[in-house]
Design an enzyme around this catalytic site. Structure first.
Site, PDB file in Angstrom:
ATOM      1  N   LYS B  75       0.861  -1.180   0.000  1.00  0.00           N
ATOM      2  CA  LYS B  75       0.000   0.000   0.000  1.00  0.00           C
ATOM      3  C   LYS B  75       0.900   1.233   0.000  1.00  0.00           C
ATOM      4  O   LYS B  75       1.915   1.259   0.711  1.00  0.00           O
ATOM      5  CB  LYS B  75      -0.889  -0.029   1.253  1.00  0.00           C
ATOM      6  N   SER B 150      -9.818   1.930   2.925  1.00  0.00           N
ATOM      7  CA  SER B 150      -8.933   2.699   2.078  1.00  0.00           C
ATOM      8  C   SER B 150      -7.934   1.847   1.278  1.00  0.00           C
ATOM      9  O   SER B 150      -7.381   2.326   0.286  1.00  0.00           O
ATOM     10  CB  SER B 150      -8.159   3.702   2.926  1.00  0.00           C
ATOM     11  N   SER B 174     -10.082  -0.463   7.040  1.00  0.00           N
ATOM     12  CA  SER B 174      -9.440  -0.262   5.731  1.00  0.00           C
ATOM     13  C   SER B 174      -8.727  -1.474   5.148  1.00  0.00           C
ATOM     14  O   SER B 174      -8.322  -1.446   3.991  1.00  0.00           O
ATOM     15  CB  SER B 174      -8.463   0.905   5.800  1.00  0.00           C
TER      16      SER B 174
END
Lengths: 95, 483
Positions: B75, B150, B174
């Site tokens: 990420k 997210s 997330s």
């Protein structure tokens, strides 16, 4: 709680955050509806409950006051917006 | 191409393919499909091939590292030395991280190959990946729908087979919510289990890193590489990590599973509820003892979470001032103008909303009414779980109230977006571990089931998920367009 345009203006000033003039009303509405959600908290009587700041109720771990980092100034300054002679440059503060 | 990490390790060990070959295959898939899905912000092709060649040399010398030669993605919130770490924000569009996050360092030391950095909601603030400066990510199961957020880029990349696994972070859901919406398996560990060093901070008392992958067994491997005490993170736990894979093959006879009645109440899509109930039936057949529990504070976890998260966000994001790194506005007239315009230009609308609410909640005269009150409710939420775990070993429910919604469906109403997190955020407030695994479909879109464990009981979550995955194949499904 309903916020007014002036409230949002002073919060934005506290946060040092520029908001475009034509976006203010939008933020006023959004922030007011978020605050309405947040105020649901008042449904609960929490008198006397000890606030929880760390989910494991842990306190900050301390370490001996010894140097543990080496100097990376050049590497850090390579990604800075404006540097000169090893210093970070900003607009003049003192006349 | 739908390899699991476990299959890649076996293939590499048996010499069926090399790390260079499989890395090249994944890079080719990224080149083919990323224009449509937008999972990656940066693809580190050259670095990946170098790391793959080094892994092949190590494998030839008998290296048996946990992840040697396995390609995966990070990420874009984890700092990667020498590689842009944007956090999905214009603010950090030009930020080349000067050091590695502990997670990145440990995964690299375990021998993995980095394919690139995945898309995300700006500063991890969002539940749909629509808040990224780099554009939204499409859900591989239906590209008109969101992948969740997210960690939407990580989840979509794994679902579409652009990476066998990826890292994510979870502040309010997330990892678990995008895993659910994209049909992959993801785990958010106990607060303190995985080091936050080098993770761009959103809400420091809630943030926790973890893996997204195609199976619970893969998550166990990745978490093994990621977890453990780190002196550089002052909230890192010193509790022994143990072996997350050791108990995978044990049965679940007699395991006491609690279903919170508040999670199966109004607000949950009934079609999704019936998919979850079928999965619960499978666990019963495997010997689980399923009973009802109650988490009365569930509804109030949303306002509590948003006060805590926004207050911490406003404080953490004050570091982005246009002076030392990140975006700086053009021609500032004075220092205040530099701060205000650099921040105004660098942050997107959702980040601004959260900074403003957080600033308000922490401002003089309002602190007790908002932040202190939220911290009191936070303890009550933690106490709810404590009571429930007196009677059960594990808590189970849906991960989300509905399947992936259409892109744009909730962008005009931040509060309706926040309500998506109803089943996930209380775990972050309490610091508990949770995971999501796929258990079926509604309207052709994946349904995620959430398992909630007691503190530091990740091994049990992984064991139960693995047991379920031994008798089901939802986790092995691949969207047709990306098969």
């Amino acid at each position: 709680m309903t916020l007014k345009s002036d409230d949002v203006r002073s919060i934005a000033q506290l946060a040092r955050l520029h908001i475009e003039e034509d976006a203010f009303e939008h933020y006023v509405d959004d922030l007011s509806s978020i605050l309405a959600l947040v105020e649901q908290m008042n449904q609960v009587d929490s008198a006397g409950i000890v606030p929880l700041s760390n989910p494991l109720d842990a306190s900050q771990r301390l370490r001996a006051d010894e140097v543990s980092e080496s100097d990376h100034r050049d590497k850090f300054q390579a990604i800075a917006p404006d540097v000169a002679e090893g210093l970070y440059r900003v607009p003049r503060v003192i006349e | 191409m739908s390899y699991t990490v476990t299959e890649i390790r076996q293939g590499l060990a048996a010499g069926r393919f090399s790390s260079s070959e499989i890395t090249r295959d994944y890079l080719a898939r990224i080149a083919e499909h990323n224009p449509q899905l937008n999972c990656f912000i940066s693809v580190t092709e050259e670095l990946a091939m170098q790391q793959a060649q080094a892994a092949d040399a190590a494998l030839a010398n008998g290296d048996t590292g946990l992840l040697t030669g396995v390609p995966l993605a990070h990420k874009d919130l984890f700092c990667t030395d020498g590689v842009r770490t944007s956090c999905g924000s214009r603010m950090l569009d030009n930020f080349i991280a000067p050091y590695d996050a502990t997670v990145v360092e440990r995964i690299r030391e375990a021998g993995a190959v980095m394919l690139g950095k995945t898309n995300m909601d700006e500063f991890a603030m969002g539940s749909s990946n629509e808040n990224s400066w780099y554009g939204n990510v499409a859900n591989p199961w239906n590209t008109a729908h969101v992948p969740g957020g997210s960690s939407g880029g990580s989840a979509a990349a794994v679902a579409a087979g652009l990476a066998p696994a990826a890292t994510g972070t979870d502040t309010g859901g997330s990892i678990r919510q995008p895993a659910a919406l994209c049909g992959v398996t993801g785990i958010k560990p106990t607060y303190g289990r995985v080091s936050r060093y080098g993770m761009v901070a959103f809400a420091s008392s809630l943030d926790q890193g973890g893996p997204l992958a195609r199976s619970a067994a893969d998550c166990a491997l990745l978490l093994q590489a990621m977890a453990g005490f780190d002196p550089r993170d002052s909230t890192s736990s010193e509790i022994d990590v143990g072996d997350f894979s050791a108990r995978l093959d044990q049965g679940i006879e007699g395991l006491r599973i609690g279903l919170p009645k508040e999670y199966f109440a109004e607000g949950l899509d009934s079609r999704l509820a019936s998919v979850i109930e079928t999965a619960i039936g499978e666990l019963r057949k495997l010997g689980a003892d399923v009973r009802e529990v109650s988490l009365p504070m569930t509804g109030l976890s949303i306002p509590t979470y948003y006060v805590v998260a926004m207050a911490e966000c406003s404080s953490n994001l004050s570091r982005f001032d246009g002076v030392r790194f990140g975006h700086r506005c053009a021609d500032p007239v004075d220092l205040e103008d530099l701060y205000k315009r650099s921040r105004g230009e660098g942050f997107g609308a959702e980040v601004k909303r959260r900074i403003l609410i957080g600033t308000y909640a922490l401002s003089a005269g309002y602190y007790d009414a908002y932040y202190l009150k939220a911290q009191q409710l936070r303890r009550m939420i933690k106490d709810d779980f404590h009571k429930a775990f007196a009677d059960v070993d594990l808590i189970l429910g849906p991960t989300t109230p509905e399947v992936a919604f259409e892109i744009g469906a909730k962008t005009g109403d931040p509060v309706s977006m926040y309500l998506q997190d109803i089943y996930t955020i209380s775990l972050n407030l309490a610091g508990l571990p949770g995971m999501s695994l796929p258990v079926g479909f509604v309207d052709g879109l994946p349904v995620g089931m959430q398992l909630i464990g007691n503190y530091f009981d990740e091994a049990r979550l992984l064991q139960v998920a693995h047991r379920y995955q031994q008798v089901s194949d939802w986790h092995l499904q691949t969207p047709e367009a990306f098969a």
